[in-house]
Design an enzyme around this catalytic site. Structure first.
Site, PDB file in Angstrom:
ATOM      1  N   SER A  65       0.790  -1.230   0.000  1.00 49.20           N
ATOM      2  CA  SER A  65       0.000   0.000   0.000  1.00 49.20           C
ATOM      3  C   SER A  65       0.827   1.288   0.000  1.00 49.20           C
ATOM      4  CB  SER A  65      -0.928  -0.064   1.206  1.00 49.20           C
ATOM      5  OG  SER A  65      -1.835   0.967   1.182  1.00 49.20           O
ATOM      6  N   ASP A 276      -3.410   6.200  -2.795  1.00 45.38           N
ATOM      7  CA  ASP A 276      -2.167   5.568  -2.346  1.00 45.38           C
ATOM      8  C   ASP A 276      -1.848   4.361  -3.223  1.00 45.38           C
ATOM      9  OD1 ASP A 276      -4.013   3.755  -1.432  1.00 45.38           O
ATOM     10  OD2 ASP A 276      -3.063   3.456   0.512  1.00 45.38           O
ATOM     11  N   ALA A 371      -8.196   9.677   9.441  1.00 44.60           N
ATOM     12  CA  ALA A 371      -7.761  10.978   8.933  1.00 44.60           C
ATOM     13  C   ALA A 371      -6.881  10.802   7.700  1.00 44.60           C
ATOM     14  CB  ALA A 371      -7.005  11.725  10.025  1.00 44.60           C
ATOM     15  N   GLY A 495       1.609  -0.380  12.822  1.00 48.00           N
ATOM     16  CA  GLY A 495       1.414  -1.793  12.496  1.00 48.00           C
ATOM     17  C   GLY A 495       1.819  -2.101  11.064  1.00 48.00           C
TER      18      GLY A 495
HETATM   19  C1  G16 Z   1      -3.057   0.584   6.607  1.00 47.23           C
HETATM   20  C2  G16 Z   1      -4.369   0.341   7.291  1.00 47.23           C
HETATM   21  C3  G16 Z   1      -4.936   1.644   7.813  1.00 47.23           C
HETATM   22  C4  G16 Z   1      -3.907   2.325   8.705  1.00 47.23           C
HETATM   23  C5  G16 Z   1      -2.567   2.465   7.984  1.00 47.23           C
HETATM   24  C6  G16 Z   1      -1.460   2.938   8.896  1.00 47.23           C
HETATM   25  O1  G16 Z   1      -3.247   1.418   5.509  1.00 47.23           O
HETATM   26  O2  G16 Z   1      -5.247  -0.274   6.386  1.00 47.23           O
HETATM   27  O3  G16 Z   1      -6.104   1.366   8.502  1.00 47.23           O
HETATM   28  O4  G16 Z   1      -4.346   3.579   9.092  1.00 47.23           O
HETATM   29  O5  G16 Z   1      -2.147   1.206   7.495  1.00 47.23           O
HETATM   30  O6  G16 Z   1      -1.338   2.029   9.948  1.00 47.23           O
HETATM   31  P1  G16 Z   1      -0.185   2.115  11.017  1.00 47.23           P
HETATM   32  O7  G16 Z   1      -0.297   3.484  11.612  1.00 47.23           O
HETATM   33  O8  G16 Z   1      -0.478   1.017  11.997  1.00 47.23           O
HETATM   34  O9  G16 Z   1       1.120   1.957  10.287  1.00 47.23           O
HETATM   35  P2  G16 Z   1      -2.598   1.099   4.106  1.00 47.23           P
HETATM   36  O10 G16 Z   1      -3.193   2.113   3.203  1.00 47.23           O
HETATM   37  O11 G16 Z   1      -1.127   1.221   4.267  1.00 47.23           O
HETATM   38  O12 G16 Z   1      -3.033  -0.315   3.829  1.00 47.23           O
END
Ligand code: G16
Length: 541
Positions: A65, A276, A371, A495
């Site tokens: 992502s 993204d 956000a 995460g």
């Molecule tokens: C993923 C999750 C989102 C989260 C983001 C950042 O987004 O699907 O819900 O807000 O990661 O997560 P963290 O702050 O735990 O790194 P994406 O767009 O990267 O799949």
């Protein structure tokens, strides 16, 4: 032996190459792509078991992502298009950390625990983003599925929201929509075009956008949409794959840097939409008549769409409960606006779509948005039935609600579907981006990243707003925040990246940056920082 070839294939083709414990995080497993072969093989094995467990198709999406192009990752999609069930996240972590020669035993233990008949048929739907490593990782996942006796449906290069949509439609026999890419494009774009049948311009709304595809799969999806929406929305597309994925462009760049995306010529007065790397997040940018840059993020989108849904609901006379779910990152001004001005209830969930999705299910119409631009709207079955029945009876607000339901991809955050919904609301209201932005003024805010030796030392509670460990860090944060009138700050372990995130808000940008830097230094000092403390101190100098 129930899983005869699993260990041999692992040892010969996908041996475990990482010693440290890895965890199924906010959005599955993510790391440098070179470390993921064995993870993908094992997720292919697990997805097969999960399919046998549920008697339905399971999705495997290969993407990192918003992360840099050298990273990659994998997330599993459950039968109704939702994120993998929590108990199976634990199985995923156990399986990925097991030694090669005990993989068959671990799989058997998972099967026993869940009471799975491993002789049953299994179907796994695989999709991947445009990263150079994704094809190779696809092969590893496919090998995993086939070694465990499952069948693969390979969708090729697709966005995250499309795989969620196709898994949902395949498993519900086509009730939500036709389980094909064409079905997806048709459903959303037809509803969008129909809702602006009276004309594409309205008041201060002009049907024109600049589109920042982040050099990823969202750019490809947008090309498809353009063919379907025709003149209803004029789009000029940039970052179509000619540059580096997510580099100086895309939704995460815009949100974290609060800047116009690179690769898109600056044009005052025209909305710019950034997605993204897997097109599940969206961010708007706008330069107003005075030359001022405005960023319209997930909070601005959530308040815009919740306000519109509330207006349609009350005009329709339908008695349905509407609510909004945010996370700790939501700007304080947005929460105040939606609660006090619009009277819509707000809940706060932990970061990660799975948490927001779950919380949104308590409402008949649950809007959830992070956000960072990740979000959607969910309608309960009762809400859907009531809206469709009223629309059939020619209730004009219910007709609009019904159209809006088709634009929205309920299965997960979907950048392009969200964009078409935002454009629909702006069109209906006759608003420019400046009008939209004027609904409320964001409190200045800042996000920072701090590198530490082991990010798991940071644990939190109260929807991540309070830090529990390391002991004493929250006291320090409280003390720092108390130095600013109306300040707010929190920290949490990411995460998806190997970092700790810091968030700060205060009445001015200068104070906000100061607070963010102080809190980041506290994390560095009390949580085992490994980076350059002076670099943190001079971040905004
Ligand atoms: C993923 C999750 C989102 C989260 C983001 C950042 O987004 O699907 O819900 O807000 O990661 O997560 P963290 O702050 O735990 O790194 P994406 O767009 O990267 O799949």
């Amino acid at each position: 032996m129930t899983f005869p070839k699993v260990v041999t294939v692992a040892k010969e083709q996908y041996p475990k190459s990482v010693k440290k414990e890895i965890k199924y995080g906010t959005a599955g497993f993510r790391s440098n792509a070179a470390e993921l072969d064995f993870v993908l093989y094992r997720m292919g094995l697990l997805a097969t078991l999960r399919s046998q467990d549920t008697g339905a198709a399971i999705g495997v999406m290969i993407t990192a992502s918003h992360n840099p192009v050298a990273d990659n990752g994998v997330k599993l999609v459950d039968p109704a298009g939702e994120m993998l069930a929590a108990a199976w996240e634990v199985h995923a972590t156990t399986l990925v950390n097991a030694p090669d020669d005990s993989l068959d035993v671990v799989l058997q233990e998972i099967a026993n625990k869940a009471g799975i008949d491993v002789g049953k048929k299994a179907m796994v739907i695989v999709g991947r983003d445009t990263r150079p490593s994704s094809e190779h990782l696809r092969n590893a996942a496919v090998t995993g599925v086939e070694t465990a006796g499952g069948q693969v449906w390979d969708l090729g290069i697709i966005t995250t929201p499309v795989i969620h949509y196709i898994v949902t439609c395949h498993n519900d026999g086509g009730k939500y929509g036709e389980p094909t890419m064409e079905g997806y494009y048709q459903k959303i774009s037809k509803a969008f075009v129909k809702l602006r049948a009276d004309g594409a311009s309205n008041g201060k709304y002009e049907p024109e956008i600049l589109f920042d595809g982040a050099n990823g799969v969202g750019a490809l999806a947008m090309e498809e949409f353009v063919g379907h929406i025709g003149k209803a929305l004029n789009t000029t597309r940039y970052n179509k794959g000619d540059g580096i994925l997510n580099h100086m462009c895309g939704a995460d760049f815009v949100k974290t840097q609060q800047r116009w995306p690179g690769g898109v010529p600056e044009q005052a007065g025209i909305r710019c939409v950034s997605v993204d790397g897997d097109a599940d997040r969206i961010m708007y940018s706008f330069i107003d008549a005075s030359g001022k840059y405005l960023m319209l993020d997930g909070d601005k989108i959530a308040t815009l769409v919740a306000g519109y849904l509330q207006e349609l609901l009350s005009a329709s006379g339908l008695k349905l409960k509407l609510g909004l779910v945010q996370t700790a990152y939501a700007n304080g001004a947005s929460t105040e606006y939606i609660q006090k001005k619009l009277g819509v209830p707000v809940s706060c969930a932990k970061t990660g779509v799975k948490h927001l999705h779950h919380e949104a299910q308590q409402y008949d119409i649950g809007v959830y948005f992070e956000a960072n631009g990740h979000g959607t709207v969910m309608f309960s079955q009762a809400a859907k039935d009531a809206i469709r029945a009223a629309a059939q009876a020619k209730n004009s607000s219910a007709e609009k609600l019904s159209g809006v339901m088709d634009i929205i991809n309920e299965t997960v955050g979907d950048a392009i579907s969200d964009m078409l919904f935002v454009e629909t609301v702006l069109h209906a209201r006759g608003w420019s981006a400046a009008d939209w932005n004027n609904a409320y003024t964001d409190l200045p805010n800042r996000q920072m990243k701090v590198t530490v030796a082991d990010r798991s030392v940071i644990t939190t509670t109260d929807a991540e707003r309070v830090c529990v460990t390391p002991v004493g860090l929250q006291d320090t944060i409280n003390k720092l925040v108390s130095g600013f009138s109306k300040g707010r700050a929190f920290v949490r372990a990411s995460g998806t990246e190997d970092i700790v995130r810091v968030y700060a808000e205060a009445p001015t940008q200068e104070e906000t940056d100061k607070l963010a830097v102080q809190v980041a230094c506290a994390v560095h000092d009390q949580a085992g920082g490994t980076g350059d403390r002076n670099a943190i101190l001079s971040s905004f100098a």
